[in-house]
Write an enzyme that holds these catalytic residues in place. Structure first.
Site, PDB file in Angstrom:
ATOM      1  N   ASN A  13      48.090 105.370  22.340  1.00  0.00           N
ATOM      2  CA  ASN A  13      46.703 105.849  22.350  1.00  0.00           C
ATOM      3  C   ASN A  13      46.165 105.733  23.778  1.00  0.00           C
ATOM      4  OD1 ASN A  13      43.803 105.683  22.347  1.00  0.00           O
ATOM      5  ND2 ASN A  13      43.885 105.583  20.127  1.00  0.00           N
ATOM      6  N   HIS A  58      41.581 104.918  26.381  1.00  0.00           N
ATOM      7  CA  HIS A  58      40.923 104.092  27.392  1.00  0.00           C
ATOM      8  C   HIS A  58      41.252 104.505  28.823  1.00  0.00           C
ATOM      9  CE1 HIS A  58      38.855 102.055  24.368  1.00  0.00           C
ATOM     10  NE2 HIS A  58      39.966 101.693  23.763  1.00  0.00           N
ATOM     11  N   HIS A  75      41.440 109.892  20.262  1.00  0.00           N
ATOM     12  CA  HIS A  75      40.365 109.932  19.267  1.00  0.00           C
ATOM     13  C   HIS A  75      39.212 110.732  19.860  1.00  0.00           C
ATOM     14  CE1 HIS A  75      37.566 107.360  16.447  1.00  0.00           C
ATOM     15  NE2 HIS A  75      37.353 108.660  16.341  1.00  0.00           N
ATOM     16  N   ARG A  97      32.621 109.511  23.794  1.00  0.00           N
ATOM     17  CA  ARG A  97      32.503 108.428  24.783  1.00  0.00           C
ATOM     18  C   ARG A  97      33.739 108.318  25.680  1.00  0.00           C
ATOM     19  NH1 ARG A  97      32.755 103.102  20.986  1.00  0.00           N
ATOM     20  NH2 ARG A  97      31.051 104.170  19.956  1.00  0.00           N
ATOM     21  N   THR A 139      37.145 101.376  16.313  1.00  0.00           N
ATOM     22  CA  THR A 139      37.181 101.638  14.872  1.00  0.00           C
ATOM     23  C   THR A 139      37.210 100.315  14.103  1.00  0.00           C
ATOM     24  OG1 THR A 139      38.554 103.510  15.482  1.00  0.00           O
ATOM     25  CG2 THR A 139      38.332 103.036  13.134  1.00  0.00           C
ATOM     26  N   GLU A 176      48.063 105.347   7.659  1.00  0.00           N
ATOM     27  CA  GLU A 176      48.233 104.348   8.726  1.00  0.00           C
ATOM     28  C   GLU A 176      47.506 103.094   8.277  1.00  0.00           C
ATOM     29  OE1 GLU A 176      47.329 105.568  12.750  1.00  0.00           O
ATOM     30  OE2 GLU A 176      46.945 103.498  13.350  1.00  0.00           O
TER      31      GLU A 176
END
Ligand code: PXP
Length: 263
Positions: free
Chosen positions: A12, A15, A48, A54, A106, A156
């Protein structure tokens, strides 16, 4: 090399985009990060697209769809606006997650049982567009049953409670919960992935859970990348500065132009 029972790794890169958004600039480029992850063995790239945008932006997702060679897994809420975008982008996979504006990340899995109609509608829309769908849920039999009923073939399991657990007793309790939920879901014919809050210290046990196909990990990898890359980044800057004032012999291409590749 991946052995037969080794889970795949989806990285992921949200960030990386978080860091870029701090200055609203162009660095660090998430697409470049995705390519580095793939070149380093990632089996998939996860982003995401949040309603508040954001970190990852719409444009990132469209470019990632063109550039990612392994698998693009788009995490998303069930709101119609995001479902519409997903149907246009057509990622290899969509993972439906809960989303709250004020949350830092999340929190908890999607309550499929309580929001069954909305979830099922989103699943159907995505399936009609040819997108594989996974539901991010807590390790809970009620949620697994509801997921199966919604028509998805994949879930998941949220590993956050295990990841956050302090002390062996709690870790064992939440690990057992994951292990049981994975066995329960596999028995129902679901493909089982897991993720959230996994790091370099707690990943091993989860990786050994029988039948888990994929682990999705972001924060800890990006955090480690910052620290393991810092020494090189500082040395490169020192060298540029000292080259600029003639302390060391100027090497060819010592001063990178804006577009030179430093990676
Ligand atoms: N899986 C899902 C569904 C997530 O929402 C997230 C966080 O965006 C992750 C995995 C990765 O979690 P972490 O960043 O804590 O590794």
């Amino acid at each position: 090399m991946r052995s037969l029972n080794m889970p795949k790794l989806g990285v992921n890169i949200d960030h990386v985009a978080t860091l870029r958004q701090v200055r609203q600039g162009i660095e660090p480029e998430p697409v470049l990060a995705a390519l580095i992850c793939e070149a380093s063995g990632a089996d998939g790239i996860v982003v995401h697209l949040r309603e508040d945008r954001r970190h990852v932006q719409d444009n990132d997702v469209y470019i990632l769809k063109k550039c990612v060679k392994t698998k693009l897994n788009l995490e998303m809420s069930v709101v119609p606006e995001i479902v519409r975008i997903a149907c246009k982008v057509k990622p290899d996979q969509a993972t439906l997650v809960p989303e709250r504006r004020q949350e830092l990340t999340t929190e908890g899995g999607l309550d499929v049982a309580a929001n069954f109609k909305r979830v099922k509608q989103a699943v159907e829309r995505l399936h009609e567009s040819g997108i594989r769908v996974s539901l991010f849920i807590d390790p809970d039999e009620k949620q697994i049953d509801a997921s199966k009923k919604s028509g998805v073939g994949m879930i998941e399991l949220h590993t956050g409670r295990y990841g956050d657990a302090k002390g062996k007793k709690k870790q064992d309790k939440y690990f057992k919960e994951l292990q049981n939920a994975a066995a329960f879901a596999i028995n129902k014919g679901l493909i089982v992935n897991a993720g959230h809050g996994l790091d370099y210290y707690n990943v091993a046990r989860v990786a050994r859970i029988k039948g888990i196909e994929e682990l999705n990990i972001g924060y800890s990898i990006v955090c480690r990348a910052v620290l393991v890359g810092l020494s090189r980044a500082v040395k490169e800057m020192k060298e540029l500065i000292s080259t600029a004032v003639g302390t060391v012999p100027v090497r060819a291409k010592a001063t990178p132009r804006k577009r030179d590749c430093l990676y």
